[in-house]
Design an enzyme around this catalytic site. Sequence first.
Site, PDB file in Angstrom:
ATOM      1  N   LYS A  14       0.826  -1.219   0.000  1.00 22.65           N
ATOM      2  CA  LYS A  14       0.000   0.000   0.000  1.00 22.65           C
ATOM      3  C   LYS A  14       0.857   1.265   0.000  1.00 22.65           C
ATOM      4  CE  LYS A  14      -2.733   0.199   3.546  1.00 22.65           C
ATOM      5  NZ  LYS A  14      -2.822   1.366   4.432  1.00 22.65           N
ATOM      6  N   ARG A  89     -10.622   4.595   9.761  1.00 22.01           N
ATOM      7  CA  ARG A  89     -10.226   3.315  10.341  1.00 22.01           C
ATOM      8  C   ARG A  89     -11.393   2.620  11.026  1.00 22.01           C
ATOM      9  NH1 ARG A  89      -7.139   1.283  14.708  1.00 22.01           N
ATOM     10  NH2 ARG A  89      -5.636  -0.262  13.975  1.00 22.01           N
ATOM     11  N   ARG A 128      10.345 -12.905   4.655  1.00 23.97           N
ATOM     12  CA  ARG A 128      11.226 -11.795   5.036  1.00 23.97           C
ATOM     13  C   ARG A 128      12.316 -12.281   5.995  1.00 23.97           C
ATOM     14  NH1 ARG A 128       8.919  -6.224   5.594  1.00 23.97           N
ATOM     15  NH2 ARG A 128       9.161  -6.509   7.812  1.00 23.97           N
ATOM     16  N   ARG A 161      12.256 -12.259  11.800  1.00 20.49           N
ATOM     17  CA  ARG A 161      11.811 -11.508  12.975  1.00 20.49           C
ATOM     18  C   ARG A 161      10.521 -12.123  13.530  1.00 20.49           C
ATOM     19  NH1 ARG A 161      11.266  -5.446  11.372  1.00 20.49           N
ATOM     20  NH2 ARG A 161       9.496  -6.418  10.359  1.00 20.49           N
ATOM     21  N   ARG A 172      -2.610 -10.440  12.597  1.00 20.10           N
ATOM     22  CA  ARG A 172      -2.701  -9.086  12.051  1.00 20.10           C
ATOM     23  C   ARG A 172      -3.711  -9.037  10.909  1.00 20.10           C
ATOM     24  NH1 ARG A 172       3.057  -7.820  10.335  1.00 20.10           N
ATOM     25  NH2 ARG A 172       2.201  -5.978   9.324  1.00 20.10           N
TER      26      ARG A 172
END
Length: 220
Positions: A14, A89, A128, A161, A172
């Site tokens: 985004k 939001r 990642r 991580r 999430r």
Amino acid sequence: MLILLLFGPPGCGKGTQAAFLAERFHIPAISTGEMFRAERQAGTELGKLASEIMSKGGLVGDEIVDAMVASRISRPDCAGGFLLDGYPRTVPQAIAFSGLLQQRGLPSPVVIHLDVADDLLVARLTARRQCPRCKRIYNLLSQPPKVAGHCDDDGAALIAREDDREPVIRQRLRAYHELTGPILEWYGSSAVHRVDGGRAPDQVSRAIERVVVEAEKAAR
Ligand SMILES: [Zn+2]
């Protein structure tokens, strides 16, 4: 006057698309994070109020966020339009924003939903890796290191991580869907432009660009 709202899950790219749209349509890309920082730096009443709440670990309520947006979009750089990323939001924020636009005689926003399948996002984000020494980020799918498992710059062993582990990412994504689903429903399927965000970034940019140009034509 072009008003863009950009919605998309974590890891959908985004930020990249917001930067592209800002440049392509000559409008500022406004994220709520930047807005908070700007208000705090300017030392406004709203900024003080927000930092007080956040310093106590609280969530800044709709009223303060709505007021910040109202103030931000009054600035001269928003005269030709603006893009909002991360706002509204909540459904009450969407209702307040709609009221604000009406009150100021501004056009309805072009709502863009960058849609990417959860499994694809999980695959991207769990790929990642980070160098613990220089903090450089790699992605085993899109930006792998030259030597597997080691940083290009200093040779340190790369690590995944905690934030990039699957259960954390799934959580999430659930939170994102719970929050954003009702907002997109409130705008309604005919107002929301769904763009397939699962493709290469420049293909996604072209698709969004087409949506915006069409929406501008339709509004004339
Ligand atoms: Zn390194």
